[in-house]
Design an enzyme around this catalytic site. Structure first.
Site, PDB file in Angstrom:
ATOM      1  N   GLU A  57      10.564  20.427-126.357  1.00 18.10           N
ATOM      2  CA  GLU A  57      10.645  21.572-125.434  1.00 18.10           C
ATOM      3  C   GLU A  57      10.799  22.866-126.228  1.00 18.10           C
ATOM      4  O   GLU A  57      11.591  22.932-127.175  1.00 18.10           O
ATOM      5  CB  GLU A  57      11.846  21.453-124.495  1.00 18.10           C
ATOM      6  CG  GLU A  57      11.678  20.391-123.442  1.00 18.10           C
ATOM      7  CD  GLU A  57      12.585  19.225-123.716  1.00 18.10           C
ATOM      8  OE1 GLU A  57      12.739  18.875-124.911  1.00 18.10           O
ATOM      9  OE2 GLU A  57      13.109  18.659-122.747  1.00 18.10           O
ATOM     10  N   ASP A 201     -10.905  30.961-114.456  1.00 20.19           N
ATOM     11  CA  ASP A 201     -10.722  29.527-114.615  1.00 20.19           C
ATOM     12  C   ASP A 201     -12.024  28.992-115.212  1.00 20.19           C
ATOM     13  O   ASP A 201     -13.015  28.815-114.503  1.00 20.19           O
ATOM     14  CB  ASP A 201     -10.424  28.893-113.254  1.00 20.19           C
ATOM     15  CG  ASP A 201     -10.255  27.380-113.352  1.00 20.19           C
ATOM     16  OD1 ASP A 201     -10.676  26.798-114.365  1.00 20.19           O
ATOM     17  OD2 ASP A 201      -9.718  26.787-112.395  1.00 20.19           O
ATOM     18  N   THR A 227      -9.715  23.566-118.967  1.00 18.53           N
ATOM     19  CA  THR A 227      -9.366  22.192-119.322  1.00 18.53           C
ATOM     20  C   THR A 227     -10.050  21.884-120.640  1.00 18.53           C
ATOM     21  O   THR A 227     -11.032  22.525-121.020  1.00 18.53           O
ATOM     22  CB  THR A 227      -9.802  21.178-118.253  1.00 18.53           C
ATOM     23  OG1 THR A 227     -11.165  21.409-117.936  1.00 18.53           O
ATOM     24  CG2 THR A 227      -8.964  21.287-117.011  1.00 18.53           C
ATOM     25  N   ARG A 236      -7.824  14.801-122.151  1.00 16.99           N
ATOM     26  CA  ARG A 236      -7.630  15.236-120.758  1.00 16.99           C
ATOM     27  C   ARG A 236      -6.395  16.120-120.672  1.00 16.99           C
ATOM     28  O   ARG A 236      -5.262  15.646-120.756  1.00 16.99           O
ATOM     29  CB  ARG A 236      -7.468  13.989-119.875  1.00 16.99           C
ATOM     30  CG  ARG A 236      -7.201  14.248-118.404  1.00 16.99           C
ATOM     31  CD  ARG A 236      -7.432  12.988-117.610  1.00 16.99           C
ATOM     32  NE  ARG A 236      -8.803  12.556-117.815  1.00 16.99           N
ATOM     33  CZ  ARG A 236      -9.870  13.081-117.204  1.00 16.99           C
ATOM     34  NH1 ARG A 236      -9.722  14.035-116.305  1.00 16.99           N
ATOM     35  NH2 ARG A 236     -11.075  12.656-117.485  1.00 16.99           N
TER      36      ARG A 236
END
Ligand code: DSN
Length: 418
Positions: A57, A201, A227, A236
């Site tokens: 994190e 996007d 992506t 992915r």
């Protein structure tokens, strides 16, 4: 240490069998889903490693747990390569998916209730661009823009009029089912006129942008989400690049705003994919995807299908099936039986419901990775037409499946995994 696949066979033969059968499916049937691709073995190798064990994190050199001094290098490499690839000021490579990348960008730059313009699903947009069941519509006031009914091209003038009327805080450009070049400069002009932020996007076209086969949104947009597994051919996952002035807000929004521990094995795999996309050969690949899409659209037109907007400039096309009298649902199922993987998709002003549809969306990123070129696109169009002229004919399905397997035997994506 033994081969991880051998370890899997011993521990869990059922899952090992699923993987074996999926390798077989990908190697022996034709993959035409526009949002899929075949990653390299190097990408998969990075993903299946001990990096999955680490909690990280935070960001490089600013982690909450110890022991991150090795793994930091993977995230640094991924960020640097993403910036180089897209000519961006800043990259955040932690989003687990395109949807979370979009959510992080919205949370970084908007307040709940703000007005945002996006392209609805039935016009070619994405769920996260304001579809009613999605968080985007529940938290923000999305106003749609879309296509000209006659040309089926993006109607930039109508989009500008809507922007003047609704004064959005952000305009979202980008699509999942739009086969044409998107004019990001035109979006920027409208955004500037109405004082809106511009988010792009670029999930579908990220690889085309990286390979110079589609104009880049980066010089025009405040934030670009994408992506990494579609035309970009990585693992992915999602990622964000943005202007320096939004870097801190984007980073804070991804963590701690939205996600917990980043998937460091996937981030390492993204770094590998970015490195591959920086190679000169990736430019040839991106150009060939577009040539193949154009060849497939032309060949399908010659077979009697109608291609939405009359063709394609990118990696995908929407096929209007009505001349063949079949729905998208029937076509997808019939083609599945015949060894050709596609997805049903609404066409503009589709009279059918979204689960039925009148269209198919086809893309050429995977078949191009497998090494196919324009002659194979003509062959694939003929196979599709043969199936859809007789979608219930089991003998036709069997013959086409054999033909598809013969074609794939010459263009096997994973010969090493047979
Ligand atoms: N499922 C993706 C696509 O196929 O375009 C979008 O999220």
């Amino acid at each position: 240490m033994s081969d991880p696949l051998e370890a899997l066979e011993a521990t869990d033969p059922e899952i090992a069998d699923v993987i074996r059968r999926e390798i077989e499916r990908q190697n022996t049937t034709i993959q035409l889903i526009a949002s899929e691709n075949f990653t390299s073995l190097a990408v998969m190798a990075a993903q299946g490693t001990v990096l999955t064990n680490k909690y990280s994190e935070g960001y490089p050199a600013k982690r909450y747990y110890g022991g991150n001094f090795v793994i930091d290098d993977a995230e640094e490499l991924a960020r640097d390569r993403a910036c180089e690839l897209f000519g961006a000021d800043h990259a955040n490579v932690q989003p687990h998916s395109g949807a979370t990348a979009n959510m992080a960008a919205y949370f970084a730059l908007l307040d709940p209730g703000d007005t945002v313009m996006g392209m609805p699903l039935d016009q070619g947009g994405h769920l996260t661009h304001g579809a009613p069941p999605n968080f985007s519509a529940k938290l923000f006031n999305f106003v749609g823009y879309g296509l000209d009914n006659t040309t089926e091209l993006l109607d930039y003038e109508a989009m500008a009029r809507t922007a003047r009327e609704c004064k959005p805080k952000m305009i979202v450009a980008g699509a999942t089912a739009y086969p044409r070049i998107i004019d990001f400069e035109a979006f920027r002009t409208v955004a500037d006129e109405v004082g809106a932020l511009l988010m792009v996007d670029a999930a579908h076209i990220a690889g085309l942008i990286a390979g110079g086969a589609h104009p880049s949104p980066v010089p025009h947009a405040d934030v670009v989400t994408f992506t990494t597994h579609k035309t970009l051919r990585g693992p992915r996952a999602g990622a964000i690049v943005c202007r320096e002035q939004y870097a801190a807000a984007i980073d804070k929004s991804v963590f701690p705003g939205l996600q917990g521990g980043p998937l460091m094995h996937v981030i390492a795999a993204k770094a590998v994919a970015f490195k591959e996309a920086l190679l000169p050969s990736f430019r040839d690949y991106a150009a060939q995807i577009v040539r193949n899409a154009s060849a497939l659209a032309d060949a399908l037109t010659a077979e009697g299908f109608r291609i939405v907007s009359g063709g394609t400039d990118n990696h995908l096309m929407l096929v209007d099936l009505r001349p063949f009298g079949v729905t998208g649902k029937v076509a997808q199922e019939a083609l599945d039986q015949a060894g050709i993987t596609t997805n049903k998709n609404t066409i503009p002003n589709d009279p059918e419901k979204p689960f039925v549809t009148s269209g198919l969306r086809l893309g050429t990123a995977s078949v191009t990775t497998a090494g196919m070129g324009e002659p194979e696109m003509v062959e694939i169009a003929a196979l599709i037409a043969r199936v859809l002229r007789a979608p219930a004919d089991v003998a036709v399905a069997r013959e086409v499946k054999d033909a598809a397997a013969r074609l794939c035997s010459k263009f096997t994506p994973y010969p090493e995994l047979v």
